[in-house]
Design a protein around this motif. Structure first.
Motif, PDB file in Angstrom:
ATOM      1  N   GLU A 103     -10.876  34.788   7.194  1.00  0.00           N
ATOM      2  CA  GLU A 103     -11.888  34.899   6.142  1.00  0.00           C
ATOM      3  C   GLU A 103     -11.682  36.139   5.273  1.00  0.00           C
ATOM      4  N   SER A 104     -11.097  37.168   5.865  1.00  0.00           N
ATOM      5  CA  SER A 104     -10.873  38.414   5.118  1.00  0.00           C
ATOM      6  C   SER A 104      -9.849  38.252   3.997  1.00  0.00           C
ATOM      7  N   LEU A 105      -9.087  37.148   4.018  1.00  0.00           N
ATOM      8  CA  LEU A 105      -8.087  36.923   2.977  1.00  0.00           C
ATOM      9  C   LEU A 105      -8.704  36.486   1.654  1.00  0.00           C
ATOM     10  N   MET A 106      -9.985  36.132   1.678  1.00  0.00           N
ATOM     11  CA  MET A 106     -10.628  35.699   0.441  1.00  0.00           C
ATOM     12  C   MET A 106     -10.752  36.869  -0.527  1.00  0.00           C
ATOM     13  N   ALA A 107     -10.332  36.637  -1.747  1.00  0.00           N
ATOM     14  CA  ALA A 107     -10.417  37.667  -2.787  1.00  0.00           C
ATOM     15  C   ALA A 107     -11.054  37.029  -4.022  1.00  0.00           C
ATOM     16  N   PRO A 108     -12.386  36.986  -4.072  1.00  0.00           N
ATOM     17  CA  PRO A 108     -13.070  36.287  -5.166  1.00  0.00           C
ATOM     18  C   PRO A 108     -12.783  36.900  -6.529  1.00  0.00           C
ATOM     19  N   ILE A 109     -12.669  36.028  -7.517  1.00  0.00           N
ATOM     20  CA  ILE A 109     -12.495  36.484  -8.893  1.00  0.00           C
ATOM     21  C   ILE A 109     -13.820  37.037  -9.421  1.00  0.00           C
ATOM     22  N   ILE A 110     -14.915  36.335  -9.068  1.00  0.00           N
ATOM     23  CA  ILE A 110     -16.267  36.780  -9.409  1.00  0.00           C
ATOM     24  C   ILE A 110     -16.980  37.091  -8.109  1.00  0.00           C
ATOM     25  N   ASN A 111     -17.463  38.291  -7.953  1.00  0.00           N
ATOM     26  CA  ASN A 111     -18.054  38.721  -6.681  1.00  0.00           C
ATOM     27  C   ASN A 111     -19.567  38.789  -6.774  1.00  0.00           C
ATOM     28  N   PHE A 112     -20.249  37.904  -6.013  1.00  0.00           N
ATOM     29  CA  PHE A 112     -21.707  37.923  -5.920  1.00  0.00           C
ATOM     30  C   PHE A 112     -22.135  38.377  -4.532  1.00  0.00           C
ATOM     31  N   GLY A 113     -21.465  39.322  -3.986  1.00  0.00           N
ATOM     32  CA  GLY A 113     -21.766  39.738  -2.625  1.00  0.00           C
ATOM     33  C   GLY A 113     -20.665  39.274  -1.692  1.00  0.00           C
ATOM     34  N   GLU A 114     -20.931  39.297  -0.401  1.00  0.00           N
ATOM     35  CA  GLU A 114     -19.939  38.913   0.600  1.00  0.00           C
ATOM     36  C   GLU A 114     -19.626  37.428   0.495  1.00  0.00           C
ATOM     37  N   PRO A 115     -18.385  37.034   0.173  1.00  0.00           N
ATOM     38  CA  PRO A 115     -18.059  35.610   0.057  1.00  0.00           C
ATOM     39  C   PRO A 115     -18.065  34.932   1.429  1.00  0.00           C
ATOM     40  N   SER A 116     -18.437  33.653   1.452  1.00  0.00           N
ATOM     41  CA  SER A 116     -18.498  32.901   2.701  1.00  0.00           C
ATOM     42  C   SER A 116     -17.430  31.827   2.711  1.00  0.00           C
ATOM     43  N   ILE A 117     -16.694  31.730   3.818  1.00  0.00           N
ATOM     44  CA  ILE A 117     -15.661  30.714   3.966  1.00  0.00           C
ATOM     45  C   ILE A 117     -16.275  29.317   4.068  1.00  0.00           C
ATOM     46  N   LEU A 118     -17.586  29.249   4.353  1.00  0.00           N
ATOM     47  CA  LEU A 118     -18.250  27.950   4.432  1.00  0.00           C
ATOM     48  C   LEU A 118     -18.263  27.233   3.092  1.00  0.00           C
ATOM     49  N   LEU A 119     -18.236  27.986   1.997  1.00  0.00           N
ATOM     50  CA  LEU A 119     -18.252  27.353   0.675  1.00  0.00           C
ATOM     51  C   LEU A 119     -17.057  26.429   0.476  1.00  0.00           C
ATOM     52  N   PRO A 120     -15.812  26.883   0.632  1.00  0.00           N
ATOM     53  CA  PRO A 120     -14.689  25.943   0.470  1.00  0.00           C
ATOM     54  C   PRO A 120     -14.615  24.904   1.580  1.00  0.00           C
ATOM     55  N   LEU A 121     -14.976  25.286   2.811  1.00  0.00           N
ATOM     56  CA  LEU A 121     -14.913  24.334   3.918  1.00  0.00           C
ATOM     57  C   LEU A 121     -15.851  23.153   3.702  1.00  0.00           C
ATOM     58  N   LEU A 122     -17.132  23.433   3.469  1.00  0.00           N
ATOM     59  CA  LEU A 122     -18.122  22.368   3.357  1.00  0.00           C
ATOM     60  C   LEU A 122     -18.028  21.641   2.021  1.00  0.00           C
ATOM     61  N   SER A 123     -17.624  22.349   0.971  1.00  0.00           N
ATOM     62  CA  SER A 123     -17.446  21.684  -0.319  1.00  0.00           C
ATOM     63  C   SER A 123     -16.318  20.661  -0.244  1.00  0.00           C
ATOM     64  N   GLY A 124     -15.293  20.958   0.539  1.00  0.00           N
ATOM     65  CA  GLY A 124     -14.198  20.013   0.701  1.00  0.00           C
ATOM     66  C   GLY A 124     -14.531  18.887   1.650  1.00  0.00           C
ATOM     67  N   LEU A 125     -15.031  19.235   2.834  1.00  0.00           N
ATOM     68  CA  LEU A 125     -15.298  18.233   3.865  1.00  0.00           C
ATOM     69  C   LEU A 125     -16.385  17.252   3.470  1.00  0.00           C
ATOM     70  N   PHE A 126     -17.451  17.746   2.841  1.00  0.00           N
ATOM     71  CA  PHE A 126     -18.613  16.895   2.594  1.00  0.00           C
ATOM     72  C   PHE A 126     -18.866  16.622   1.110  1.00  0.00           C
ATOM     73  N   GLY A 127     -18.368  17.464   0.208  1.00  0.00           N
ATOM     74  CA  GLY A 127     -18.627  17.270  -1.203  1.00  0.00           C
ATOM     75  C   GLY A 127     -17.495  16.560  -1.920  1.00  0.00           C
ATOM     76  N   ALA A 128     -16.358  17.217  -2.041  1.00  0.00           N
ATOM     77  CA  ALA A 128     -15.231  16.657  -2.786  1.00  0.00           C
ATOM     78  C   ALA A 128     -14.738  15.351  -2.183  1.00  0.00           C
ATOM     79  N   SER A 129     -14.725  15.254  -0.856  1.00  0.00           N
ATOM     80  CA  SER A 129     -14.246  14.025  -0.204  1.00  0.00           C
ATOM     81  C   SER A 129     -15.099  12.829  -0.603  1.00  0.00           C
ATOM     82  N   GLN A 130     -16.425  13.022  -0.669  1.00  0.00           N
ATOM     83  CA  GLN A 130     -17.310  11.924  -1.051  1.00  0.00           C
ATOM     84  C   GLN A 130     -17.171  11.586  -2.531  1.00  0.00           C
ATOM     85  N   LEU A 131     -16.962  12.589  -3.364  1.00  0.00           N
ATOM     86  CA  LEU A 131     -16.781  12.343  -4.795  1.00  0.00           C
ATOM     87  C   LEU A 131     -15.517  11.521  -5.051  1.00  0.00           C
TER      88      LEU A 131
END
Length: 464
Positions: free
Chosen positions: A194-222
């Motif tokens: 998770e420490s490898l994440m280097a956000p372009i726009i920083n709104f606080g501590e980035p969460s690895i759950l965003l790409p994980l869940l967006s891919g598994l449950f969001g993009a896959s269904q789309l």
């Protein structure tokens, strides 16, 4: 307790409520981001007359308001956060059924009902969990393993009445186990880096759950929606078409499960949602269509979204609606009992409560302050209930004018851009890997909830 201005208290509630709309409607923005910002601004705000108590009210109201509004992007855009991942598929299919507005109304009812249930049971639950907390914490790994076992054991795949070979009934359980392990390994890989994440726009501590869940449950269904040429119906049902018994059961199970995870370390609302899903009589993440549509050409195996045994099954549809109620109740109850757990056992279980502890400390929460916090949450819930329903009713009017395939493609591109901006190149890499893995459930004809192994397996190994 300091002298409280009712006017400032009201403004603090409204301010947190409005922030909750923003963090609820915009994927990638979380109430934790606002909480961290408010902690940083606390000295400046104190100079302007906004004492730490009012800042804590803003943070609480923000967290509660988000639990109402975050269902909307999950249903209409297929863009989940960590608390609404499992509602993407039920909500998305209800949208295609022409019941997107009803799904939002059910979610708002689940959250509002959970506020009432939580206030009623706050005292007995507090006494109970304070007594059993050490025993549950000591056996957390065993409890989670039991939950996983129940998930796998209740997987039936296609129609259980269909006659198959003697070993066929184990095939779908094996598929479910494979999906659980694949996503679990993906979660272990992602969390460890998770420490490898280097956000372009920083709104606080980035969460690895965003790409994980967006891919598994969001993009896959789309992508599945794009492949099956789905479209939003012209008309949208907003009236509640669910029995009072199911509504009440959804509220109670969601409130109980949400209160449970608020006391326990390492657990999220998504895991509590899995627990409520086990109470459903029919698989909650297989949603039938009222009208037949062309089968998706996804290879030899059909998509479980369109499997004939589940078509035109009102029991399945009602169970899905009940799950949306219970999942919303989970998130709201978890937000409320996060405060209760902080008061009773002095432990913080959310970013919002960590921020409040940082601002107030552990010894400032006296009884009058707690009552005012609960009053603020009730007012926030009242405002959020009506705004959630209004947004849900009007969102369909806007979306039905848009070509649904173009909308899905646009949202898919938007998700990819959002993941890249908020989590950097590594987060985008995780998103790309997660998306096809999330589609495996449809090819295997098993429940997509098994993909929650992405969280469950790392948590189980943590407690072992």
């Amino acid at each position: 307790m300091e002298d409280i201005s009712l006017f400032l208290l009201f403004l603090s509630v409204v301010g947190g409520y409005l922030l909750g709309i923003i963090s609820g409607l915009l994927p990638g923005i979380h109430n934790n981001n606002f909480a961290l910002a408010l902690v940083a601004l606390a000295p400046f705000l104190a100079e302007k007359g906004l004492t730490p108590f009012y800042i804590a009210v803003i943070i609480l109201s923000n967290a509660l308001s988000q639990t109402f509004h975050d269902i909307i992007p999950s249903i209409f855009l297929g863009a989940p956060d960590g608390d609404t991942a499992l509602t993407v598929l039920p909500g998305h299919r209800l949208l295609i059924e022409g019941a997107g507005a009803e799904a939002v109304r059910l979610s708002a009812l689940g959250s509002a009902g959970s506020v009432v249930a939580s206030l009623i049971f706050v005292l007995p639950f507090s006494l109970f969990f304070k007594a059993v907390y050490p025993y549950i914490e000591a056996h957390m790994a065993a409890i989670l393993i039991l939950i996983v076992f129940l998930m796998l054991a209740t997987e039936k795949g296609e129609d259980p009445k269909e006659k198959k070979g003697s070993l066929a009934k184990y095939k779908y359980k094996a598929f479910a186990l494979v999906l659980f392990l694949i996503t679990g390994v993906l979660g272990l890989f992602a969390f460890a880096r998770e420490s490898l994440m280097a956000p372009i726009i920083n709104f606080g501590e980035p969460s690895i759950l965003l790409p994980l869940l967006s891919g598994l449950f969001g993009a896959s269904q789309l992508i599945i929606s794009l492949l099956t040429s789905s479209k939003i119906p012209e008309e949208s049902v907003s009236a509640l078409r669910l029995s009072r018994k199911r509504i009440l059961r959804g509220i109670l199970t969601g409130s109980a499960a949400g209160s449970l995870v608020a006391w326990l370390p390492g657990l999220s609302s998504a895991i509590a949602a899995l627990i409520t899903g086990l109470f459903a009589k029919v698989d909650f993440d297989r949603i039938p269509l009222k009208k037949k549509v062309p089968e998706p050409k996804l290879g030899r195996l059909k998509s479980s979204l369109y499997s004939d045994p589940y078509a035109n099954n009102p029991e399945t549809l009602e169970s899905s609606k009940e799950f949306i109620i219970s999942n919303s109740g989970v998130n709201t109850s978890n937000a409320i009992f996060g405060l209760v757990a902080f008061v009773v056992i002095g432990r913080t279980r959310s970013g919002a409560m960590v921020a409040i502890e940082d601002i107030l400390g552990t010894n400032i929460l006296d009884f009058p302050s707690i009552l005012l916090f609960f009053a603020a949450m009730v007012l926030t819930a009242l405002l959020s209930y009506f705004s959630t329903i209004w947004i849900g009713d009007n969102a369909h009017l806007i979306l039905k004018k848009v070509d649904y395939s173009k909308l899905c493609a646009g949202v898919l591109i938007g998700l990819a851009i959002m993941v890249y901006l908020f989590t950097g190149l590594f987060g985008f890499f995780i998103f790309v890997i997660s998306t096809p893995i999330g589609m495996l459930a449809s090819f295997m004809n098993v429940r997509k909830s098994h993909a929650m192994g992405v969280i469950l397996l790392p948590v189980i190994l943590y407690f072992l």
